[in-house]
Scaffold this active site. Structure first.
Site, PDB file in Angstrom:
ATOM      1  N   ASP A  37      48.704  48.669  34.021  1.00 29.96           N
ATOM      2  CA  ASP A  37      47.879  49.007  32.850  1.00 29.96           C
ATOM      3  C   ASP A  37      48.360  50.298  32.193  1.00 29.96           C
ATOM      4  O   ASP A  37      48.365  50.424  30.979  1.00 29.96           O
ATOM      5  CB  ASP A  37      46.404  49.164  33.254  1.00 29.96           C
ATOM      6  CG  ASP A  37      45.756  47.804  33.450  1.00 29.96           C
ATOM      7  OD1 ASP A  37      46.374  46.804  33.035  1.00 29.96           O
ATOM      8  OD2 ASP A  37      44.655  47.744  34.024  1.00 29.96           O
ATOM      9  N   LEU A  83      40.610  39.965  26.875  1.00 32.95           N
ATOM     10  CA  LEU A  83      39.471  40.770  26.411  1.00 32.95           C
ATOM     11  C   LEU A  83      39.931  42.211  26.230  1.00 32.95           C
ATOM     12  O   LEU A  83      40.789  42.680  26.975  1.00 32.95           O
ATOM     13  CB  LEU A  83      38.357  40.747  27.448  1.00 32.95           C
ATOM     14  CG  LEU A  83      37.655  39.412  27.694  1.00 32.95           C
ATOM     15  CD1 LEU A  83      36.800  39.497  28.941  1.00 32.95           C
ATOM     16  CD2 LEU A  83      36.799  39.039  26.489  1.00 32.95           C
ATOM     17  N   LYS A 116      33.200  40.217  35.869  1.00 34.66           N
ATOM     18  CA  LYS A 116      34.575  39.870  35.497  1.00 34.66           C
ATOM     19  C   LYS A 116      35.308  39.538  36.797  1.00 34.66           C
ATOM     20  O   LYS A 116      35.733  40.431  37.536  1.00 34.66           O
ATOM     21  CB  LYS A 116      35.251  41.023  34.760  1.00 34.66           C
ATOM     22  CG  LYS A 116      36.628  40.655  34.252  1.00 34.66           C
ATOM     23  CD  LYS A 116      37.165  41.739  33.343  1.00 34.66           C
ATOM     24  CE  LYS A 116      38.494  41.364  32.735  1.00 34.66           C
ATOM     25  NZ  LYS A 116      39.532  41.033  33.704  1.00 34.66           N
ATOM     26  N   LYS A 282      29.227  39.702  26.477  1.00 37.86           N
ATOM     27  CA  LYS A 282      29.514  38.817  25.333  1.00 37.86           C
ATOM     28  C   LYS A 282      28.284  38.800  24.434  1.00 37.86           C
ATOM     29  O   LYS A 282      27.156  38.669  24.949  1.00 37.86           O
ATOM     30  CB  LYS A 282      29.778  37.389  25.819  1.00 37.86           C
ATOM     31  CG  LYS A 282      30.957  37.283  26.771  1.00 37.86           C
ATOM     32  CD  LYS A 282      31.106  35.873  27.332  1.00 37.86           C
ATOM     33  CE  LYS A 282      32.252  35.833  28.335  1.00 37.86           C
ATOM     34  NZ  LYS A 282      32.263  34.615  29.138  1.00 37.86           N
ATOM     35  N   CYS A 400      40.747  62.957  74.253  1.00 33.02           N
ATOM     36  CA  CYS A 400      41.673  62.167  73.446  1.00 33.02           C
ATOM     37  C   CYS A 400      41.417  60.675  73.692  1.00 33.02           C
ATOM     38  O   CYS A 400      41.420  60.231  74.844  1.00 33.02           O
ATOM     39  CB  CYS A 400      43.109  62.520  73.818  1.00 33.02           C
ATOM     40  SG  CYS A 400      44.309  61.427  73.060  1.00 33.02           S
ATOM     41  N   CYS A 424      44.746  66.676  70.676  1.00 30.42           N
ATOM     42  CA  CYS A 424      44.971  66.336  72.075  1.00 30.42           C
ATOM     43  C   CYS A 424      45.905  67.405  72.634  1.00 30.42           C
ATOM     44  O   CYS A 424      46.878  67.790  71.975  1.00 30.42           O
ATOM     45  CB  CYS A 424      45.642  64.965  72.153  1.00 30.42           C
ATOM     46  SG  CYS A 424      46.271  64.555  73.776  1.00 30.42           S
ATOM     47  N   CYS A 431      50.843  61.036  76.513  1.00 29.84           N
ATOM     48  CA  CYS A 431      49.827  60.431  75.654  1.00 29.84           C
ATOM     49  C   CYS A 431      50.509  59.337  74.837  1.00 29.84           C
ATOM     50  O   CYS A 431      51.418  59.601  74.046  1.00 29.84           O
ATOM     51  CB  CYS A 431      49.206  61.481  74.741  1.00 29.84           C
ATOM     52  SG  CYS A 431      48.013  60.761  73.592  1.00 29.84           S
TER      53      CYS A 431
HETATM   54  S1  IVH Z   1      35.686  35.237  28.800  1.00 31.14           S
HETATM   55  C1  IVH Z   1      38.003  35.064  24.862  1.00 31.14           C
HETATM   56  N1  IVH Z   1      34.274  35.653  30.955  1.00 31.14           N
HETATM   57  O1  IVH Z   1      39.107  38.092  32.232  1.00 31.14           O
HETATM   58  C2  IVH Z   1      37.296  35.434  26.101  1.00 31.14           C
HETATM   59  N2  IVH Z   1      36.611  36.051  31.041  1.00 31.14           N
HETATM   60  O2  IVH Z   1      40.745  39.875  30.277  1.00 31.14           O
HETATM   61  C3  IVH Z   1      37.834  34.765  27.282  1.00 31.14           C
HETATM   62  N3  IVH Z   1      37.426  36.767  33.244  1.00 31.14           N
HETATM   63  O3  IVH Z   1      41.378  35.866  30.824  1.00 31.14           O
HETATM   64  C4  IVH Z   1      37.412  35.272  28.561  1.00 31.14           C
HETATM   65  N4  IVH Z   1      35.487  36.700  34.267  1.00 31.14           N
HETATM   66  O4  IVH Z   1      40.665  35.529  33.247  1.00 31.14           O
HETATM   67  C5  IVH Z   1      35.501  35.679  30.389  1.00 31.14           C
HETATM   68  N5  IVH Z   1      32.921  35.945  32.805  1.00 31.14           N
HETATM   69  C6  IVH Z   1      34.128  35.975  32.259  1.00 31.14           C
HETATM   70  C7  IVH Z   1      35.272  36.344  32.979  1.00 31.14           C
HETATM   71  C8  IVH Z   1      36.505  36.376  32.330  1.00 31.14           C
HETATM   72  C9  IVH Z   1      36.789  36.939  34.395  1.00 31.14           C
HETATM   73  C10 IVH Z   1      38.872  36.993  33.054  1.00 31.14           C
HETATM   74  C11 IVH Z   1      39.598  35.844  32.408  1.00 31.14           C
HETATM   75  C12 IVH Z   1      40.149  36.397  31.126  1.00 31.14           C
HETATM   76  C13 IVH Z   1      40.224  37.860  31.442  1.00 31.14           C
HETATM   77  C14 IVH Z   1      40.145  38.651  30.166  1.00 31.14           C
END
Ligand code: IVH
Length: 669
Positions: A37, A83, A116, A282, A400, A424, A431
């Site tokens: 990342d 995401l 997630k 969402k 020990c 020790c 040991c």
């Molecule tokens: S929705 C357009 N819901 O996270 C939105 N993704 O970085 C599509 N993931 O590719 C994803 N849990 O592999 C969604 N409850 C969840 C999720 C989820 C895990 C993963 C998935 C996605 C990645 C996004």
């Protein structure tokens, strides 16, 4: 300047490409998720700063990786996007603000909150209720057809007969492995997600079926008829249709509450059945989702609120006491496995006895664990809100745990305090734990350096009575080794070769390899400079003349005492005696003609294009020496980037010459 930036950028893009391949194509990443990342972020930042930087491989453009050639391809009817990430409240406020701006109105928003799941996403196409395609995400546009592999997962229905099931639908969700199941196969994979990814991409679905994969559904791609008002309604329906959904899904209606729930999950995720690396929020209303749509690689209506990549909470199951090479007893917390930035952590150091007391750490506590960079994971603090009743204080052993000898905390005359570390008191090889650690030190890179004889092999050979002392390494029973599992003739001959090779050793490395407490590499060099030959070194030890070493600059009372203690032990004397016969220990030759003869150096700040270790050896090759503090004896202070001001000031006050890196190079050349 631009050329340099472009080069830097291309280098990072190439690195990303390489890691993408490791990750997506080979399912075996070589760096952790957080490192990946960071790399991605660096590329994105460079692009942000310099708009002339462009690449088709930019992480802003691609989601995953091109589908592999091993599988047929499938074009997703709705793209499978990624995401965007949020890390704190500010990011969430910003996310909501963008939504209001886009909609040009401020409405009350509900969010579907879902864990997630840290797995691999998959898309299942059902026509007239029958599963006809199962596809991986691939690059988000095209995926790989892995229907047969997906069909081995019990949570995936092959047929859905409910009347209201859409005639044509792509159901999407996450393929993952439960943490318990991962523990059984963890030897082969870094974390549960890699295990899931590797198994999903097997060419033979029989192989996939051997791994207990699971599937949780959470969204749809293409859908022929969509009568649902909210995401939460869709999730409920998924369950009725026979799909597994997360038991942790919720609906929440304010950013404040999102922050709260994130904190709660951060503290309980170690107790969940599967790995999650954050929460997904969402916009619940599907009509609003449609209006909001997508940017080039992510929906505007959803965000992933990630957990920190460098810390996590978990519960202490037990506290083990490890014994190190110098006898130090180090308490290690065995914790419920928790994924910190892509690495599953089940051990975290508690440092020493005092640290446990000071932080009042008890078995059964929920603790915050930090894992940053390459540092060993360690326990930061107890979450006292989660302290269960009747947890008793941890009692640190006074004997020990390896050999039963007395332990002690040394008294430091200068600080007038007892050491925080308990040790020790056994010296030598009596040991067991100390002995094994000494042998591991003996073979390590900076010591005798035996490739192919790693720490694990030492442990195994110890258990098989093949090695009990360092000298045993040079008299191994190769016949027995050849009969061991995993030892083919090639690996045995490689081992023989590297052991033979290691016999040529310099005196300083030999002294260091003995693993005498307080005799690190620097002190070993100083002693080697003084004694020059192994014979002299040994004579000093045997004839009780160790005190003579006190005249050497850099050797103090601590080192003298430690050397004396070492040589009072018969087993140690035997080790040195035997090794000096087996090894070809080179006399210490000091290059008296070097350019930097009699000159001492010190570095401060970061050097460019050269490591500290290389810089040091350059100086030593040219007969100079390195000192560790700014005193009158110092001849040159070499400054790199961001030098320590205090050192600079001291050097100026003492009139010491200060060199830039370039000036130092000039001096050498
Ligand atoms: S929705 C357009 N819901 O996270 C939105 N993704 O970085 C599509 N993931 O590719 C994803 N849990 O592999 C969604 N409850 C969840 C999720 C989820 C895990 C993963 C998935 C996605 C990645 C996004």
């Amino acid at each position: 300047m631009n050329k340099y930036i472009k080069q830097e950028y291309q280098k990072k893009i190439n690195e990303l490409k390489k890691h993408n391949k490791f990750y997506y194509e080979n399912s075996s990443p070589v760096i952790s998720d957080s490192e990946y990342d960071k790399l991605k972020k660096k590329v994105l930042n460079l692009e942000k700063k310099h708009n002339f930087l462009k690449s088709n491989f930019s992480p802003a453009k691609i989601v995953g990786f091109k589908p592999s050639k091993n599988f047929a391809k499938y074009k997703h009817r709705e793209k499978m996007l990624s995401l965007s990430n949020a890390f704190d409240e500010k990011d969430l406020i910003n996310f909501e603000k963008k939504i209001f701006n886009f909609l040009n109105e401020k409405t009350d928003l509900n969010y579907s909150v879902e864990p997630k799941i840290d797995g691999i996403s998959a898309s299942l196409t059902y026509k007239n209720g029958v599963l006809i395609y199962g596809v991986s995400r691939g690059d988000g546009i095209e995926g790989e057809v892995i229907t047969e592999n997906l069909k081995t997962i019990k949570d995936i229905p092959h047929k859905v007969t409910n009347n209201n099931f859409p005639k044509d639908i792509e159901i999407r969700g996450e393929v993952y492995i439960n943490k318990d199941d991962f523990q059984k196969i963890k030897a082969n994979f870094a974390n549960p997600r890699n295990a899931a990814s590797g198994s999903l991409r097997q060419k033979d679905s029989k192989e996939t079926s051997k791994i207990p994969l699971k599937f949780i559904a959470y969204t749809f791609g293409f859908i022929s008829e969509n009568k649902f008002k909210n995401q939460s309604d869709f999730l409920k329906e998924l369950k009725l249709w026979g799909f597994l959904t997360s038991e942790h899904n919720k609906v929440i209606n304010s950013i404040n509450e999102l922050v709260n729930i994130h904190q709660q999950f951060e503290k309980k995720r170690f107790d969940l059945k599967y790995d999650i690396d954050g929460l997904v929020y969402k916009v619940n209303n599907l009509q609003l989702q449609r209006r909001l749509g997508f940017t080039s690689n992510a929906p505007r209506w959803a965000i992933a609120h990630k957990f920190s990549a460098d810390h996590a909470y978990s519960e202490i199951l037990n506290i083990d006491i490890q014994v190190g090479r110098t006898g130090a007893l180090t308490p290690v917390a065995k914790v419920k496995p928790v994924n910190i930035g892509g690495v599953v952590v089940s051990n975290a150091t508690l440092h020493n006895e005092d640290e446990i007391l000071r932080k009042d750490i008890r078995i059964g506590d929920t603790v915050k664990i930090e894992r940053a960079g390459d540092v060993i994971p360690h326990v930061l603090e107890v979450d006292f809100n989660k302290r269960k009743k009747k947890l008793s204080k941890f009692i640190f052993p006074t004997k020990c745990p390896s050999c039963g000898s007395n332990t002690e905390k040394e008294y430091n005359k200068i600080t007038k305090k007892f050491d925080a570390v308990r040790r020790c008191t056994n010296e030598g090889f009596v040991c067991e734990k100390i002995a094994i650690e000494k042998i591991k030190h003996f073979i390590s890179k900076d010591a005798i350096n035996i490739d192919g004889l790693g720490k694990k092999v030492v442990e195994k050979f110890w258990d098989l009575n093949l090695i009990k002392f360092p000298q045993d390494i040079f008299n191994l029973n190769y016949q027995k080794i050849s009969s061991l599992d995993g030892w083919g003739s090639q690996s045995v001959s490689n081992l023989k070769f590297s052991i033979e090779n290691s016999k040529d050793v310099t005196l300083d490395k030999f002294i260091f390899s003995l693993g005498i407490r307080h005799i690190g590499m620097e002190n070993a060099k100083i002693i080697a400079d003084f004694t020059k030959t192994i014979k002299n070194f040994f004579n000093i030890a045997k004839k009780n003349k160790i005190k003579d070493l006190i005249n050497i600059d850099g050797i103090g009372e601590t080192q003298i005492k430690s050397l004396e203690k070492f040589f009072q032990n018969k087993a140690n004397i035997k080790v040195v005696e035997n090794l000096s016969e087996i090894l070809k220990i080179k006399d210490r030759e000091i290059n008296k003609k070097g350019k930097l003869k009699n000159k001492s150096f010190m570095f401060t700040g970061k050097l460019q294009n050269i490591s500290r270790a290389e810089a040091k050896s350059l100086i030593e090759e040219n007969s100079g020496s390195i000192v560790s503090s700014v005193t009158k004896k110092l001849d040159y202070l070499v400054i790199g980037k961001k030098p320590t001001n205090r050192k600079l000031e001291q050097a100026k006050q003492l009139g010491i010459r200060i060199l830039t890196q370039k000036e130092w190079f000039d001096l050498l050349n």
